[in-house]
Design a protein around this motif. Sequence first.
Motif, PDB file in Angstrom:
ATOM      1  N   VAL A 108       0.845  -1.202   0.000  1.00 63.70           N
ATOM      2  CA  VAL A 108       0.000   0.000   0.000  1.00 63.70           C
ATOM      3  C   VAL A 108       0.875   1.245   0.000  1.00 63.70           C
ATOM      4  O   VAL A 108       0.638   2.192  -0.760  1.00 63.70           O
ATOM      5  N   ILE A 109       1.915   1.233   0.823  1.00 64.47           N
ATOM      6  CA  ILE A 109       2.793   2.400   0.917  1.00 64.47           C
ATOM      7  C   ILE A 109       3.451   2.689  -0.437  1.00 64.47           C
ATOM      8  O   ILE A 109       3.438   3.832  -0.914  1.00 64.47           O
ATOM      9  N   HIS A 110       3.977   1.631  -1.093  1.00 65.38           N
ATOM     10  CA  HIS A 110       4.619   1.831  -2.396  1.00 65.38           C
ATOM     11  C   HIS A 110       3.612   2.300  -3.447  1.00 65.38           C
ATOM     12  O   HIS A 110       3.900   3.193  -4.240  1.00 65.38           O
ATOM     13  N   ALA A 111       2.432   1.672  -3.443  1.00 68.81           N
ATOM     14  CA  ALA A 111       1.420   2.050  -4.438  1.00 68.81           C
ATOM     15  C   ALA A 111       1.037   3.519  -4.281  1.00 68.81           C
ATOM     16  O   ALA A 111       0.930   4.257  -5.261  1.00 68.81           O
ATOM     17  N   PHE A 112       0.876   3.964  -3.022  1.00 65.30           N
ATOM     18  CA  PHE A 112       0.500   5.362  -2.811  1.00 65.30           C
ATOM     19  C   PHE A 112       1.600   6.315  -3.243  1.00 65.30           C
ATOM     20  O   PHE A 112       1.333   7.368  -3.815  1.00 65.30           O
ATOM     21  N   ALA A 113       2.857   5.926  -2.996  1.00 61.58           N
ATOM     22  CA  ALA A 113       3.965   6.774  -3.432  1.00 61.58           C
ATOM     23  C   ALA A 113       3.930   6.920  -4.952  1.00 61.58           C
ATOM     24  O   ALA A 113       4.143   8.010  -5.492  1.00 61.58           O
ATOM     25  N   GLY A 114       3.623   5.818  -5.649  1.00 60.11           N
ATOM     26  CA  GLY A 114       3.528   5.869  -7.108  1.00 60.11           C
ATOM     27  C   GLY A 114       2.376   6.751  -7.563  1.00 60.11           C
ATOM     28  O   GLY A 114       2.520   7.565  -8.481  1.00 60.11           O
ATOM     29  N   VAL A 115       1.223   6.595  -6.903  1.00 63.55           N
ATOM     30  CA  VAL A 115       0.051   7.379  -7.287  1.00 63.55           C
ATOM     31  C   VAL A 115       0.307   8.870  -7.097  1.00 63.55           C
ATOM     32  O   VAL A 115      -0.070   9.687  -7.943  1.00 63.55           O
ATOM     33  N   ARG A 116       0.961   9.220  -6.005  1.00 60.95           N
ATOM     34  CA  ARG A 116       1.204  10.648  -5.750  1.00 60.95           C
ATOM     35  C   ARG A 116       1.979  11.286  -6.893  1.00 60.95           C
ATOM     36  O   ARG A 116       1.699  12.416  -7.296  1.00 60.95           O
ATOM     37  N   ILE A 117       2.959  10.544  -7.433  1.00 63.76           N
ATOM     38  CA  ILE A 117       3.753  11.078  -8.549  1.00 63.76           C
ATOM     39  C   ILE A 117       2.864  11.297  -9.775  1.00 63.76           C
ATOM     40  O   ILE A 117       2.929  12.338 -10.433  1.00 63.76           O
TER      41      ILE A 117
ATOM     42  N   LEU B 162      -1.378   2.654 -13.341  1.00 64.47           N
ATOM     43  CA  LEU B 162       0.037   2.490 -13.724  1.00 64.47           C
ATOM     44  C   LEU B 162       0.961   2.969 -12.615  1.00 64.47           C
ATOM     45  O   LEU B 162       1.971   2.331 -12.304  1.00 64.47           O
ATOM     46  N   GLY B 163       0.596   4.122 -12.041  1.00 62.32           N
ATOM     47  CA  GLY B 163       1.400   4.683 -10.943  1.00 62.32           C
ATOM     48  C   GLY B 163       1.494   3.715  -9.780  1.00 62.32           C
ATOM     49  O   GLY B 163       2.564   3.532  -9.171  1.00 62.32           O
ATOM     50  N   MET B 164       0.353   3.076  -9.448  1.00 57.94           N
ATOM     51  CA  MET B 164       0.348   2.096  -8.362  1.00 57.94           C
ATOM     52  C   MET B 164       1.318   0.953  -8.692  1.00 57.94           C
ATOM     53  O   MET B 164       2.131   0.554  -7.854  1.00 57.94           O
ATOM     54  N   ALA B 165       1.213   0.465  -9.934  1.00 59.13           N
ATOM     55  CA  ALA B 165       2.058  -0.660 -10.348  1.00 59.13           C
ATOM     56  C   ALA B 165       3.536  -0.271 -10.269  1.00 59.13           C
ATOM     57  O   ALA B 165       4.356  -0.998  -9.693  1.00 59.13           O
TER      58      ALA B 165
END
Lengths: 178, 172
Positions: A108-117, B162-165
């Motif tokens: 969850v932590i990694h996914a949220f970091a990705g989403v924020r970008i 995609l960002g999540m992945a």
Amino acid sequence: MKLLWQLFFSFFKVGLFTFGGGYAMIPLLQAELVEKRKWISESDLMDYFSIGQCTPGIIAVNVATFCGYKMKAKTGAVIATFGIIVPSMILIILIASVLHNFLDNPYVIHAFAGVRIVVVALIAETLISFWKKGIRDKTGIAVFLVSTGLLIGLGVSPAVIVLLAVAFGLILQKWGRR
Amino acid sequence: MIYFLLFWEFFKVGLLAIGGGLVTVPFLFELSDKYAWFSHQELADMIAISESTPGPLGVNMATYAGFNTAGILGGVIATISLTTPSVIVIVWITRVLSRFKENPYLQSGFYAIRPAVVALILGASLQLFRLAVVDVLSAVLCAVFFVAIHFIKIHPIVYILLGMAVGIVLKL
């Protein structure tokens, strides 16, 4: 009836995929309401946002109510608003009741970091299209610069900035040459 | 009677919190002092959870606070009460606006509002930028996503997934 379902479902989607509050919602609203459904124009969206900024309540909810009302009067307003809050209600109740450690999960932590970008990149794109749509002359650029200075330099509240802009518009109309 | 109290208190928050999600925070601190619904510590946790789950921040916090206080029905009631004032006020404003659509003053007002909104979005995106872009890798990813979004028009939901992945694969 079909339209009401579409309204509900569109706002449900926006509610489900908005990470990071009201502003993060704009790219989704743009894609869903302006481009895909063609229910409102980009200028409508800007106006809703500015009014939603200085009326009571959560901005996202205000924008949903505006769009829903435009589509199908009071029923539409209620359905669209409902659509945007239902995903939150379900998720938060799930997290609060069974998924206590939801936020500690590394995935969850990694996914949220990705989403924020991604959200930053999406908003940057929105910024470009709103700039093209909303700022058409030197006066517009001046209003933009002053607002940016007030917001970022002096920390003035967004609601106050919107009200100041309205006042400026009215003064222009009365004494200026628009 | 807890339900009625929840309705009343969150209705007030919805009516008085002007400017969106984070503005509800001070009102919730007040509620925390006034009732034994949730502690300051729980409120801090609530804010963290609301910020990192989908959906409008204020709505998330109302659901969380209501649920903590009085279960599922509490969560639903708090959320609906928070949104009720918005719906009433906006419906009323829309009616007034459509009546005065052609009014030159109204049009000038909107003419000046739009550049201000662009400034507000710029401010919000800078805040989000500071939270999201924390190192070279995230800066590069952000630039790549921006170029993709600019040139390849697909639904933003696709980019969010995609960002999540990417986040999970690269352990961001």
